[in-house]
Design an enzyme around this catalytic site. Structure first.
Site, short mmCIF file in Angstrom:
data_model
loop_
_atom_site.label_atom_id
_atom_site.label_comp_id
_atom_site.label_asym_id
_atom_site.label_seq_id
_atom_site.Cartn_x
_atom_site.Cartn_y
_atom_site.Cartn_z
N THR B 1 1.45 -1.28 -0.25
CA THR B 1 -0.42 0.04 -0.09
C THR B 1 0.49 1.47 -0.04
OG1 THR B 1 -1.77 -1.01 0.82
CG2 THR B 1 -1.61 1.35 1.59
N GLY B 31 -9.59 -4.49 1.61
CA GLY B 31 -8.98 -3.59 2.89
C GLY B 31 -9.68 -1.98 3.33
N ASP B 32 -8.19 -0.93 3.94
CA ASP B 32 -8.83 0.15 4.68
C ASP B 32 -8.36 0.45 3.08
OD1 ASP B 32 -6.33 -1.14 5.20
OD2 ASP B 32 -5.92 0.94 5.62
N GLY B 53 -1.65 -1.02 6.21
CA GLY B 53 -2.03 -2.34 8.09
C GLY B 53 -2.48 -3.26 7.42
#
Lengths: 176, 134
Positions: B1, B31-32, B53
């Site tokens: 990322t 994901g985020d 993360g």
């Protein structure tokens, strides 16, 4: 400049952490990170917007095979590349984001177009791809995203229930 | 990322985040990174933030917005708020990762609690740093 300007960037290591990489590889990482910083900072120095600066810096990182985004994206269980991106500006809380897109060279730019040219915040999958085509995004061939190192990463856990985060060597079964 | 945050000469801030996901992921997992308020957020009143993360934990912790809220409601300085999120709140969820954040005064913070983090920052005071952390 009216007031101080600043930029910061981050990139995951793709399982390569300091001490486990060759000096040549570390040099490549440092050069790409510096290029991203410099490109973003040059926009700020010319009184450009923070929005333009962060998009440009991320484009530099997306165009590098070294980082898990854009060209350097890891392989999915199906052997494809699915990418996600988001962008937001603090002035008026405008935001755009995109998820599960394939073959888009710079997903961050697609997120920005979603922010600026749609009433929505998050588009995903085929709908996001259709939106991208409508707004003139060129699709890259799958070959553009192929990287031998990423391929070997995938081969190690292919056909298992494991998945792996780009900054870790761990193969946790549930949360990466 | 990968990601970037910036503060411009008009004191506007912004954040961008992009990811290729996780190796061998399936089921349309995200994901985020593409989730506003989770891995990406910007508000001139507080900060611009980009996270990296284990995405599932960042989603549970609503990490990017949590950082903004600590500044807005608890009046914490940027660094103190970011440290609270990465070193106290995220570990409570057993999550790992990090973030980069900037406020409209140009202050930058880049905390993380795991290995393999690459960071860079540059400002008009002449600071220019690249770091690869073990």
């Amino acid at each position: 400049m009216n007031s101080p300007v600043s930029i910061a960037i981050h990139g995951g290591a793709g399982t390569l952490i300091k001490g486990k990489m060759t000096p040549e590889k570390e040099k490549s990482y440092r050069e790409t990170l510096q290029l991203a910083l410099d490109e973003g900072f040059s926009i700020l120095k010319k009184n450009g917007s923070a929005l333009d600066a962060v998009e440009k810096a991320v484009i530099v990182l997306e165009d590098s095979p070294l980082f898990n985004a854009g060209k350097g994206s890891v392989f999915t269980a199906d052997g494809t590349h699915e990418m996600d991106a988001a962008i937001m500006e603090g002035k008026d809380l405008k935001a755009g984001s995109v998820s599960l897109v394939t073959r888009i060279k710079n997903p961050v730019s697609l997120a920005r177009v979603i922010m600026e040219k749609s009433p929505h915040v998050l588009l995903a999958g085929q709908g996001a791809m259709d939106f991208a085509k409508l707004h003139g995004f060129q699709l890259e061939n799958e070959d553009y995203f192929y990287d031998e190192f990423r391929y070997q990463q995938w081969q190690k856990i292919k056909d298992s229930d494991h998945f792996q985060l780009d900054h870790s060597d761990r193969k946790d079964s549930k949360f990466g | 990322t990968v990601g970037a945050v910036a503060c411009d000469a008009n004191r506007n801030i912004a954040a961008a985040t992009s990811t290729g996901g996780m190796t061998n992921k399936n089921w349309g997992r995200i994901g985020d990174s593409p989730l506003i308020g989770i891995g990406n957020y910007a508000n001139n009143e507080t900060c611009a933030v980009s996270c990296t993360g284990s995405g599932e934990f960042f989603i549970r912790g609503v990490v990017a917005y949590d950082l903004s809220c600590l500044i807005e409601y608890k009046k914490l300085p940027l660094k103190e708020a970011a440290d609270e999120v990465i070193f106290k709140r995220l570990p409570k969820l057993k999550g790992d990762g990090g973030l980069i954040a900037v406020d409209r005064s140009g202050n930058i913070t880049m905390p993380f609690n795991t290995e393999g983090m690459y960071r860079g920052m540059r400002n008009s005071n002449g600071e220019n740093k690249i770091a690869i952390y073990e």
